[in-house]
Design a protein around this motif. Structure first.
Motif, PDB file in Angstrom:
ATOM      1  N   ALA A 230     -15.067  42.657  28.815  1.00 22.27           N
ATOM      2  CA  ALA A 230     -14.647  41.991  29.913  1.00 22.27           C
ATOM      3  C   ALA A 230     -14.076  40.692  29.888  1.00 22.27           C
ATOM      4  CB  ALA A 230     -15.584  42.353  30.796  1.00 22.27           C
ATOM      5  N   ASP A 231     -12.950  40.403  30.707  1.00 18.68           N
ATOM      6  CA  ASP A 231     -12.687  39.002  30.774  1.00 18.68           C
ATOM      7  C   ASP A 231     -13.821  38.552  31.731  1.00 18.68           C
ATOM      8  OD1 ASP A 231     -10.527  38.262  29.152  1.00 18.68           O
ATOM      9  OD2 ASP A 231      -8.881  38.818  30.803  1.00 18.68           O
ATOM     10  N   ARG A 232     -13.655  37.095  31.739  1.00 20.56           N
ATOM     11  CA  ARG A 232     -14.764  36.250  32.784  1.00 20.56           C
ATOM     12  C   ARG A 232     -14.009  35.848  33.838  1.00 20.56           C
ATOM     13  NH1 ARG A 232     -14.472  32.796  28.277  1.00 20.56           N
ATOM     14  NH2 ARG A 232     -16.514  33.529  27.552  1.00 20.56           N
ATOM     15  N   VAL A 233     -14.492  35.872  35.137  1.00 25.52           N
ATOM     16  CA  VAL A 233     -14.091  34.886  36.239  1.00 25.52           C
ATOM     17  C   VAL A 233     -14.962  33.955  36.602  1.00 25.52           C
ATOM     18  CG1 VAL A 233     -12.398  36.263  37.075  1.00 25.52           C
ATOM     19  CG2 VAL A 233     -14.625  36.973  37.675  1.00 25.52           C
ATOM     20  N   LYS A 234     -14.833  33.083  37.421  1.00 24.54           N
ATOM     21  CA  LYS A 234     -15.644  31.877  37.507  1.00 24.54           C
ATOM     22  C   LYS A 234     -16.320  32.211  39.086  1.00 24.54           C
ATOM     23  CE  LYS A 234     -14.369  28.164  34.600  1.00 24.54           C
ATOM     24  NZ  LYS A 234     -13.356  27.174  34.443  1.00 24.54           N
ATOM     25  N   SER A 235     -15.583  32.923  39.893  1.00 22.10           N
ATOM     26  CA  SER A 235     -16.016  32.720  41.259  1.00 22.10           C
ATOM     27  C   SER A 235     -15.761  34.096  41.886  1.00 22.10           C
ATOM     28  CB  SER A 235     -15.246  31.434  42.086  1.00 22.10           C
ATOM     29  OG  SER A 235     -13.971  32.147  42.187  1.00 22.10           O
ATOM     30  N   GLU A 236     -16.249  34.622  43.222  1.00 15.32           N
ATOM     31  CA  GLU A 236     -15.963  35.683  43.930  1.00 15.32           C
ATOM     32  C   GLU A 236     -14.387  35.801  44.143  1.00 15.32           C
ATOM     33  OE1 GLU A 236     -18.748  33.966  44.154  1.00 15.32           O
ATOM     34  OE2 GLU A 236     -20.305  35.562  44.112  1.00 15.32           O
ATOM     35  N   GLU A 237     -13.929  34.526  44.626  1.00 16.29           N
ATOM     36  CA  GLU A 237     -12.591  34.202  44.998  1.00 16.29           C
ATOM     37  C   GLU A 237     -11.708  34.614  44.011  1.00 16.29           C
ATOM     38  OE1 GLU A 237     -14.992  32.108  45.567  1.00 16.29           O
ATOM     39  OE2 GLU A 237     -15.156  31.927  47.709  1.00 16.29           O
ATOM     40  N   MET A 404     -20.659  42.970  36.726  1.00 19.08           N
ATOM     41  CA  MET A 404     -19.476  43.361  36.120  1.00 19.08           C
ATOM     42  C   MET A 404     -18.681  44.297  37.198  1.00 19.08           C
ATOM     43  SD  MET A 404     -19.856  43.023  32.844  1.00 19.08           S
ATOM     44  CE  MET A 404     -18.505  44.156  32.328  1.00 19.08           C
ATOM     45  N   LEU A 405     -17.327  43.683  37.288  1.00 22.06           N
ATOM     46  CA  LEU A 405     -16.505  44.107  38.290  1.00 22.06           C
ATOM     47  C   LEU A 405     -15.454  44.788  37.660  1.00 22.06           C
ATOM     48  CD1 LEU A 405     -15.967  40.643  40.247  1.00 22.06           C
ATOM     49  CD2 LEU A 405     -17.569  42.546  40.681  1.00 22.06           C
ATOM     50  N   LEU A 408     -10.769  50.325  39.753  1.00 23.06           N
ATOM     51  CA  LEU A 408     -11.058  51.918  40.182  1.00 23.06           C
ATOM     52  C   LEU A 408     -10.185  52.800  39.362  1.00 23.06           C
ATOM     53  CD1 LEU A 408     -11.981  51.628  43.902  1.00 23.06           C
ATOM     54  CD2 LEU A 408     -13.433  51.606  42.125  1.00 23.06           C
ATOM     55  N   ASP A 409      -8.878  52.409  39.367  1.00 24.25           N
ATOM     56  CA  ASP A 409      -7.904  53.491  38.836  1.00 24.25           C
ATOM     57  C   ASP A 409      -7.692  53.026  37.439  1.00 24.25           C
ATOM     58  OD1 ASP A 409      -6.866  50.997  39.334  1.00 24.25           O
ATOM     59  OD2 ASP A 409      -5.070  51.731  40.553  1.00 24.25           O
ATOM     60  N   LYS A 410      -8.632  52.648  36.804  1.00 27.47           N
ATOM     61  CA  LYS A 410      -8.118  52.217  35.103  1.00 27.47           C
ATOM     62  C   LYS A 410      -8.744  52.753  34.089  1.00 27.47           C
ATOM     63  CE  LYS A 410      -5.047  48.990  36.214  1.00 27.47           C
ATOM     64  NZ  LYS A 410      -3.871  49.678  36.791  1.00 27.47           N
ATOM     65  N   SER A 419      -8.191  43.182  31.096  1.00 28.94           N
ATOM     66  CA  SER A 419      -8.360  42.448  32.371  1.00 28.94           C
ATOM     67  C   SER A 419      -8.575  43.542  33.276  1.00 28.94           C
ATOM     68  CB  SER A 419      -6.982  41.619  32.728  1.00 28.94           C
ATOM     69  OG  SER A 419      -6.067  42.570  32.634  1.00 28.94           O
ATOM     70  N   HIS A 420      -9.232  44.821  33.105  1.00 31.34           N
ATOM     71  CA  HIS A 420      -9.544  45.774  33.922  1.00 31.34           C
ATOM     72  C   HIS A 420     -11.118  45.791  34.294  1.00 31.34           C
ATOM     73  CE1 HIS A 420      -5.836  48.182  32.423  1.00 31.34           C
ATOM     74  NE2 HIS A 420      -5.754  47.254  33.124  1.00 31.34           N
ATOM     75  N   TRP A 421     -11.754  44.945  33.367  1.00 27.71           N
ATOM     76  CA  TRP A 421     -13.094  44.586  33.845  1.00 27.71           C
ATOM     77  C   TRP A 421     -13.335  43.237  33.776  1.00 27.71           C
ATOM     78  CZ3 TRP A 421     -16.972  47.817  30.108  1.00 27.71           C
ATOM     79  CH2 TRP A 421     -17.053  49.077  30.496  1.00 27.71           C
ATOM     80  N   LEU A 422     -14.041  42.569  34.617  1.00 21.51           N
ATOM     81  CA  LEU A 422     -14.288  41.246  34.918  1.00 21.51           C
ATOM     82  C   LEU A 422     -15.849  40.676  34.834  1.00 21.51           C
ATOM     83  CD1 LEU A 422     -11.710  40.168  37.538  1.00 21.51           C
ATOM     84  CD2 LEU A 422     -11.454  39.894  35.339  1.00 21.51           C
TER      85      LEU A 422
END
Ligand code: ATP
Length: 588
Positions: A230-237, A404-405, A408-410, A419-422
């Motif tokens: 997964a790639d990482r993200v820092k916030s919900e936004e 883990m975000l 749905l369609d990947k 970048s399909h998993w964060l």
């Protein structure tokens, strides 16, 4: 195929670290390699006999090798040891003493790659009381017929000191150039490797059947699939920005990733770095088949230590207690786990990789029956920041690391950090914004209470372009007495006399280690550095990047291979990110 061709080629490869030159040498080698031996050559050039997941290790001690050299050549042990002390590499030392000797003797017969490989394989398989004598016999008979150069490389393979610096990617580049005209075909090769984790098999297939064979390459049960990352993200936004308006949010549990291959009662478990870890989890092997409603299946799960009384998830470190050879039954009762499934990669003889996430998830829920031990990872479909925050809250309360975000369609992208998993961890929201997974390359002896241990470690990032480990910081804080002892046990066998050629560092160290261990650190800042080599010249000429106030988090990432450590690209992104934060703050 004559072993002399291979040893000549190894000899050339040893003279360079440049990826393009290494690729060229490999292409020349592959052009001269018959189909029947190409897989063996691919394993040998990485110092292996089979793909890693089969766990075949040569395990020949230096002492035994020295005795074998002496037996086959008549050169006294003392002389060989003396040369070894001067050279620092037994293979090289042997070639020097043998050169002096062979000027007066004849070689009896040419040795072939096949013979060397088969003999090494027999050595690896030997066990039991007489195994040392038998190993001696096999090694000295090979050395008897070997030229000094051949002897050098046979010994390096035997002792595990062959370090040509040839990474999987370089081998695949060379295979694509040798066996297909179009560079685009490199992608197809990569896919074949991703679903088999067996570069020898990929090489043999393209050499025998050409590209068509590679295109038809399929998942084989009990051969691990390289994991999707997964790639990482820092916030919900940021997650909403990247994923849009509807996606899955799963708990990110803090355990060990396990790939389960199951057919009837036969179960094999692979770790994130594709090591066979079945022996640490006899409870999974016993209990999982009863929950499966399919003839055969490959699943992914996070094995997590739990508090049996409360059902609460416990941190990853608890699982370390299971990493032992003996008395595993005791560890199983002392450190109970649950298996938390999150994906299905193969089912009833067919790959599921091309299915969408949501179809895979519903298949998983149909085919596996939950019980107290086997569960699906909690998941919710979310549409906005509030909903993500809700799931995050529940996840943290349950004792996990974050979310883990998943789109749905990947499909499942084996072997890639896409970048399909964060991943969104709570800890990202402070200081640097993230922890780093760094490779231990050097050590400094401790003082005071730390005498007899390595009190400080030299750490490196992974430079993907050069396939090297570039120094980024020294870390001496965050260690407990227990973790220092544990690190010493792990690191001591990795000490080398000479710095491994894949290490890029101008720092001095008391000892150098083979780059094989990853640990997690946090830091307060990333700064430009005149000494460290991470991302050298990338931000400013003659400067690299370094971590300020690094601290060990207590996590030894045994499940990670060194190529999965934080890369220079990632560090550059973090460096630029912190500039941006500083700039934004100054605007407020
Ligand atoms: P990290 O250092 O954050 O553990 P990583 O580099 O090991 O990450 P990533 O793909 O970046 O791997 O993060 C996902 C990791 O988190 C997986 O390897 C797995 O062990 C773990 N994990 C926990 N829960 C999940 C989940 N629901 N789906 C996928 N992976 C999960």
């Amino acid at each position: 195929m004559e072993f002399a061709i291979l040893s000549d080629s190894f000899n050339k490869m040893e003279t360079t670290r440049k990826r393009l030159e290494l690729t060229q040498f490999l292409v020349e080698l592959f052009q001269n390699t018959p189909n029947e031996v190409i897989s063996k050559i691919v394993y040998l050039l990485q110092g292996k006999l089979r793909p890693d997941f089969e766990g075949i290790e040569l395990g020949v001690a230096e002492k035994l090798a020295i005795r074998a050299i002496s037996k086959s050549s008549g050169i006294p042990i003392k002389k060989i040891e003396e040369e070894y002390r001067i050279e620092g590499d037994l293979g090289h030392a042997a070639s020097i003493v043998l050169k002096q000797k062979t000027q007066t003797t004849f070689l009896v017969e040419d040795i072939t790659v096949e013979r060397v490989y088969e003999t090494l394989f027999k050595i690896a398989r030997l066990e039991g009381a007489r195994s040392q004598d038998m190993k001696m016999k096999y090694i000295s008979s090979l050395l008897n017929d070997a030229s000094p150069l051949e002897a050098k490389f046979i010994l390096k393979i035997l002792l595990g000191t062959l370090r040509l610096g040839v990474a999987e990617n370089t081998v695949m580049d060379a295979l694509a150039i040798t066996f297909s005209e179009n560079k685009e075909n490199r992608k197809i090769l990569q896919h074949a490797y991703n679903v088999s984790s067996d570069l020898g098999k990929v090489a043999e297939t393209i050499s025998r059947k050409g590209l068509k064979g590679i295109e038809e390459f399929e998942i084989t049960l009990f051969n691990p699939i390289r994991p999707m990352l997964a790639d990482r993200v820092k916030s919900e936004e940021e997650a909403i920005e990247k994923f849009g308006d509807e996606f899955a949010a799963e708990y990110k549990l803090d355990g060990e990733r396990v790939q389960l291959h199951i057919e009837g009662d036969k179960v094999i478990l692979f770790s994130r770095s594709l090591e066979n870890i079945s022996s640490y989890y006899p409870d999974i092997i016993e209990k999982i088949p009863k929950t499966i409603r399919a003839d055969n299946i490959i699943l992914e799960a996070e094995a997590v230590a739990i508090n049996e009384n409360t059902g609460e998830f416990l941190p990853f470190q608890e699982l370390m207690h299971r990493r032992r050879k003996y008395k595993i039954e005791k560890a199983v009762t002392q450190y109970p786990i649950t298996v938390n499934l999150f994906d299905v990669l193969y089912c009833n003889g067919k790959s599921c990789l091309d299915m969408d996430y949501k179809d895979r998830r519903s298949k998983l829920e149909k085919i596996v029956i939950e019980d107290n031990f086997v569960k699906y990872i909690p998941m919710a479909i979310v549409k906005n920041v509030n909903e993500v925050e809700d799931v995050m809250e529940n996840s943290i309360n349950a004792g996990s690391e974050g979310l883990m975000l998943k789109m749905l369609d990947k499909p499942y992208q084996a072997g890639s950090r896409g970048s399909h998993w964060l991943k969104l961890k709570r800890e990202y929201q402070n200081e640097l914004g993230d922890s780093l997974d760094l490779v231990v390359i050097g050590g400094y002896f401790g003082k005071g209470r730390r005498t007899g241990n390595y009190g400080t470690l030299l750490l490196a990032t992974y430079d993907e372009d050069e396939d090297k480990f570039t120094s980024i910081c020294k870390v001496g804080t965050g260690f407990t007495d227990e973790s220092l002892d544990q690190l010493y046990q792990i690191l001591n066998p990795k000490v080398t006399i000479k710095k491994n050629p894949r290490i890029d560092s101008e720092m001095e160290a008391d000892v150098w280690f083979d780059p094989e261990l990853v640990i997690e650190v946090v830091a307060s800042e990333i700064t430009l550095s005149p000494i460290h080599k991470a991302a050298k010249d990338k931000i400013r000429k003659d400067a690299g990047l370094a971590l300020r106030f690094p601290k060990f988090t207590g996590k030894i990432r045994i499940e990670k291979i060194v190529e999965d450590a934080s890369t220079n690209e990632e560090v550059i992104t973090l460096f630029k990110g912190q500039k941006k934060v500083a700039h934004d703050k100054s605007l407020i």
